[in-house]
Write a protein that holds these residues in place. Structure first.
Motif, short mmCIF file in Angstrom:
data_model
loop_
_atom_site.label_atom_id
_atom_site.label_comp_id
_atom_site.label_asym_id
_atom_site.label_seq_id
_atom_site.Cartn_x
_atom_site.Cartn_y
_atom_site.Cartn_z
N ASP A 174 26.30 -3.36 16.48
CA ASP A 174 26.32 -3.39 17.92
C ASP A 174 26.47 -4.77 18.23
O ASP A 174 27.07 -4.79 19.32
CB ASP A 174 24.90 -2.88 17.93
CG ASP A 174 24.84 -1.18 17.83
OD1 ASP A 174 25.76 -0.68 17.50
OD2 ASP A 174 23.42 -0.81 18.05
N ALA A 221 37.07 -9.70 24.59
CA ALA A 221 37.95 -8.96 25.10
C ALA A 221 38.14 -9.19 26.75
O ALA A 221 39.05 -9.26 27.36
CB ALA A 221 38.07 -7.51 24.68
N GLU A 222 36.74 -8.99 27.29
CA GLU A 222 36.85 -9.13 28.87
C GLU A 222 37.07 -10.56 29.38
O GLU A 222 37.85 -10.69 30.27
CB GLU A 222 35.23 -8.70 29.19
CG GLU A 222 34.87 -8.70 30.49
CD GLU A 222 33.60 -8.36 30.87
OE1 GLU A 222 33.16 -9.03 31.76
OE2 GLU A 222 33.02 -7.48 30.27
N GLU A 258 32.71 -8.58 20.53
CA GLU A 258 33.81 -8.45 20.61
C GLU A 258 34.28 -7.83 21.96
O GLU A 258 35.54 -8.08 22.61
CB GLU A 258 34.49 -7.41 19.55
CG GLU A 258 34.41 -7.97 18.43
CD GLU A 258 34.77 -6.99 17.05
OE1 GLU A 258 34.91 -5.91 17.38
OE2 GLU A 258 34.89 -7.35 15.98
N SER A 259 33.51 -7.09 22.70
CA SER A 259 33.86 -6.62 24.15
C SER A 259 33.71 -7.70 24.87
O SER A 259 34.52 -7.84 25.89
CB SER A 259 32.61 -5.43 24.29
OG SER A 259 32.78 -5.21 25.75
N LEU A 260 32.89 -8.75 24.69
CA LEU A 260 32.59 -10.22 25.86
C LEU A 260 34.04 -10.70 25.70
O LEU A 260 34.51 -11.10 26.52
CB LEU A 260 31.43 -10.70 25.43
CG LEU A 260 31.43 -11.82 26.17
CD1 LEU A 260 31.22 -11.64 27.79
CD2 LEU A 260 30.15 -12.70 25.72
N LYS A 309 28.15 -7.30 17.06
CA LYS A 309 29.46 -7.60 16.85
C LYS A 309 30.39 -6.82 17.96
O LYS A 309 31.33 -7.39 18.41
CB LYS A 309 29.86 -7.30 15.37
CG LYS A 309 31.29 -7.68 15.01
CD LYS A 309 31.95 -7.42 13.80
CE LYS A 309 33.16 -7.91 13.40
NZ LYS A 309 33.77 -7.24 12.31
N GLU A 310 30.06 -5.54 17.93
CA GLU A 310 30.68 -4.88 19.01
C GLU A 310 30.62 -5.34 20.44
O GLU A 310 31.64 -5.57 21.05
CB GLU A 310 30.28 -3.29 19.11
CG GLU A 310 31.45 -2.52 19.35
CD GLU A 310 31.06 -0.99 19.08
OE1 GLU A 310 30.63 -0.10 20.04
OE2 GLU A 310 30.88 -0.57 17.80
N SER A 311 29.47 -5.85 20.78
CA SER A 311 29.16 -6.58 22.01
C SER A 311 30.00 -7.79 22.09
O SER A 311 30.51 -8.19 23.21
CB SER A 311 27.75 -6.66 22.27
OG SER A 311 27.38 -7.33 23.40
#
Length: 166
Positions: free
Chosen positions: A6, A16-17, A12-14, A8-10
């Motif tokens: 979770d 990408a944003e 990666e999301s940040l 890592k996903e967060s």
């Protein structure tokens, strides 16, 4: 408890944003749609992304982004990793409103609650990193209270403050 996946996903999301935000800002100035911008516009792009580096820091950033043989243009593939790193590390953030106000209070030796155009012009052109005439005119156009003809710095500090929502 958040699982490492979770987190890592967060992250990666940040990432990408942030990359999307930097790409969007770059694209505004990529007039030829060829993934390059004029080196003189990079400063505007950096500041539009909420970063406030000093002139010296800007010079270093531009030198890092430029080709070995400067062309007058910055390529997107040189800009993005540097800008992503700056945004991820939250470098060059503007000062909060209370610190801006304290800085103006230091300049207001008489504690009158405002600065005259002459006082602010003197400080901004003779101290520290001097403003250019264009920068000074832009600042004064936003800072001077149209009714009173002075800089009500509490109001101006509030106007200058950036909401930190990133």
């Amino acid at each position: 408890m958040a699982a490492p996946a979770d987190e890592k996903e967060s992250a990666e999301s940040l990432l990408a944003e942030i990359q999307a935000k930097a790409a969007q800002a770059f694209d505004v100035f990529d007039h030829e749609s060829n993934k390059t911008v004029d080196v003189r516009e990079v400063v505007t792009i950096i500041r539009s992304l909420g970063c406030c580096p000093s002139e010296g820091e800007l010079h270093d950033l531009l030198a890092e982004m430029e080709e070995e043989e400067p062309t007058g243009y910055i390529r997107f593939d040189r800009f993005l990793p540097i800008m992503t790193n700056i945004l991820m590390e939250r470098k060059y953030k503007p000062l909060p409103e209370d610190q801006l106000q304290k800085a103006f209070e230091v300049l207001d030796a008489e504690k009158k609650g405002h600065l005259t155009v002459e006082e602010l012009t003197k400080f901004m052109t003779e101290e520290g990193e001097p403003f250019t005439q264009e920068e000074l005119e832009e600042m004064l156009s936003a800072a001077v209270d149209p009714d009173k003809g002075v800089i009500m710095y509490k109001d101006y500090a509030s106007l200058m403050a950036v909401d930190d929502n990133t």
